[in-house]
Design a protein around this motif. Sequence first.
Motif, short mmCIF file in Angstrom:
data_model
loop_
_atom_site.label_atom_id
_atom_site.label_comp_id
_atom_site.label_asym_id
_atom_site.label_seq_id
_atom_site.Cartn_x
_atom_site.Cartn_y
_atom_site.Cartn_z
N GLN A 10 38.77 -33.97 45.01
CA GLN A 10 37.36 -34.17 44.29
C GLN A 10 37.28 -32.27 43.73
O GLN A 10 37.23 -32.87 43.16
CB GLN A 10 36.68 -35.25 44.86
CG GLN A 10 34.97 -35.00 44.35
CD GLN A 10 35.86 -35.80 42.84
OE1 GLN A 10 36.06 -36.87 43.01
NE2 GLN A 10 35.04 -35.65 42.27
N LEU A 11 37.11 -31.71 44.92
CA LEU A 11 36.54 -30.51 44.21
C LEU A 11 37.40 -30.14 43.57
O LEU A 11 37.17 -29.61 42.51
CB LEU A 11 37.51 -29.41 45.38
CG LEU A 11 36.59 -28.28 45.42
CD1 LEU A 11 34.72 -27.97 45.59
CD2 LEU A 11 37.07 -27.53 47.14
N PHE A 12 39.12 -29.92 43.16
CA PHE A 12 39.56 -29.29 42.58
C PHE A 12 39.58 -30.06 40.81
O PHE A 12 39.19 -29.32 40.25
CB PHE A 12 40.90 -29.46 42.54
CG PHE A 12 41.63 -29.42 42.14
CD1 PHE A 12 42.21 -27.95 41.65
CD2 PHE A 12 42.32 -29.91 40.65
CE1 PHE A 12 42.93 -27.45 40.94
CE2 PHE A 12 43.65 -29.48 40.42
CZ PHE A 12 44.10 -28.02 39.80
N SER A 13 39.31 -31.28 40.89
CA SER A 13 38.65 -32.32 39.51
C SER A 13 37.18 -31.80 39.11
O SER A 13 37.02 -31.46 38.09
CB SER A 13 39.11 -33.74 40.26
OG SER A 13 38.55 -33.98 39.14
N ASP A 14 36.31 -31.61 40.35
CA ASP A 14 35.10 -30.83 40.05
C ASP A 14 35.72 -29.63 38.99
O ASP A 14 34.96 -29.28 37.69
CB ASP A 14 34.56 -31.19 40.93
CG ASP A 14 33.87 -32.46 41.20
OD1 ASP A 14 34.26 -33.33 40.54
OD2 ASP A 14 33.79 -32.67 42.14
N MET A 15 35.67 -28.74 39.79
CA MET A 15 36.51 -27.40 39.65
C MET A 15 37.05 -27.41 37.55
O MET A 15 36.49 -27.25 36.93
CB MET A 15 37.80 -26.62 40.09
CG MET A 15 36.63 -26.47 41.25
SD MET A 15 37.73 -24.88 42.36
CE MET A 15 39.14 -24.79 41.55
N LEU A 16 38.67 -29.05 37.12
CA LEU A 16 38.34 -28.40 36.18
C LEU A 16 37.98 -28.93 34.99
O LEU A 16 37.73 -28.11 34.35
CB LEU A 16 39.71 -29.85 36.37
CG LEU A 16 41.45 -29.06 37.15
CD1 LEU A 16 42.25 -30.18 37.13
CD2 LEU A 16 42.41 -27.91 36.41
N LEU A 19 36.02 -26.59 34.01
CA LEU A 19 36.74 -25.38 33.70
C LEU A 19 36.24 -25.53 31.75
O LEU A 19 36.62 -25.20 30.88
CB LEU A 19 37.42 -25.32 33.70
CG LEU A 19 37.93 -24.02 34.41
CD1 LEU A 19 39.12 -23.98 35.13
CD2 LEU A 19 37.61 -22.81 35.18
N LYS A 20 36.85 -27.15 31.72
CA LYS A 20 36.59 -27.59 30.48
C LYS A 20 35.26 -27.56 29.45
O LYS A 20 35.13 -27.39 28.68
CB LYS A 20 37.55 -29.10 30.69
CG LYS A 20 38.75 -29.29 30.67
CD LYS A 20 38.76 -31.05 31.36
CE LYS A 20 40.52 -30.69 31.28
NZ LYS A 20 40.51 -32.16 31.83
N GLU A 21 34.60 -27.84 30.41
CA GLU A 21 32.99 -27.85 29.54
C GLU A 21 32.90 -26.35 29.48
O GLU A 21 31.95 -26.68 28.48
CB GLU A 21 31.62 -28.50 31.00
CG GLU A 21 32.02 -29.49 30.82
CD GLU A 21 31.69 -30.25 32.13
OE1 GLU A 21 30.15 -29.98 32.77
OE2 GLU A 21 31.02 -31.22 32.94
N ARG A 22 32.73 -25.55 30.28
CA ARG A 22 32.38 -23.81 29.41
C ARG A 22 34.06 -22.76 28.33
O ARG A 22 33.59 -22.43 28.58
CB ARG A 22 32.92 -23.03 30.98
CG ARG A 22 32.05 -23.42 31.78
CD ARG A 22 30.49 -23.14 31.11
NE ARG A 22 29.62 -23.01 31.74
CZ ARG A 22 27.97 -23.32 31.87
NH1 ARG A 22 27.64 -22.85 30.19
NH2 ARG A 22 27.40 -23.55 32.40
#
Length: 143
Positions: A10-16, A19-22
Motif C-alpha cells: 500500500q505504501l509503494f502504491s501510494d508513492m507511485l 509520482l504520477k500526480e506530480r
Amino acid sequence: MSEKKGTAEQLFSDMLQTLKERQGDLDKAIAKYQGGPAKPAMDVIENDDNIVVKTDLPGVNREDIKIDLTEDSLEIRAEHSEETDQEGVTYHKKERRYASAARTLILPAKVKLNDVTAKFDNGVLTIIMPKLEKKETFEVKVE
C-alpha cells in the motif's frame, strides 16, 4: 507477515500514485527550465502501407497546431495559452498545463508527402502517412 506485506504494498502504491500526480508538474518545470516546449505523448505505428502517428494535445485548438513534414521526418508544434483568471474566482487547485508543445520524430520509412492526412479529434492528433515504398524481404538460400 502478510499484514506487513500488505502495508508495504500500500505504501509503494501510494508513492507511485504521488509520482504520477506530480509528473505533469515535473514535465512543466523541466520544459520551463530548458526554455523549450513540453513533449506531448506520442504513439508511432507502422504497418505494411502506412506510418500512423497519434499525439495527445489536450486543450489545444486545431488552428494552433503546425505540422512540418519531410519524406523522412515529422515535427509537430502546438500553442496552448493559459486561460485568463476570472475576477472574483479563487482557484483551490490549478493542475492543468498551459504550455507550448513540440515533438520531432525521424520516421521509420520514407513517406508520400502529397498523400498524408491529419485529423484532430477529442484532443488527439492523428497523422496517416502512406509509405513511399514497401519494405520487401527476400529469403536467401544458404548453399
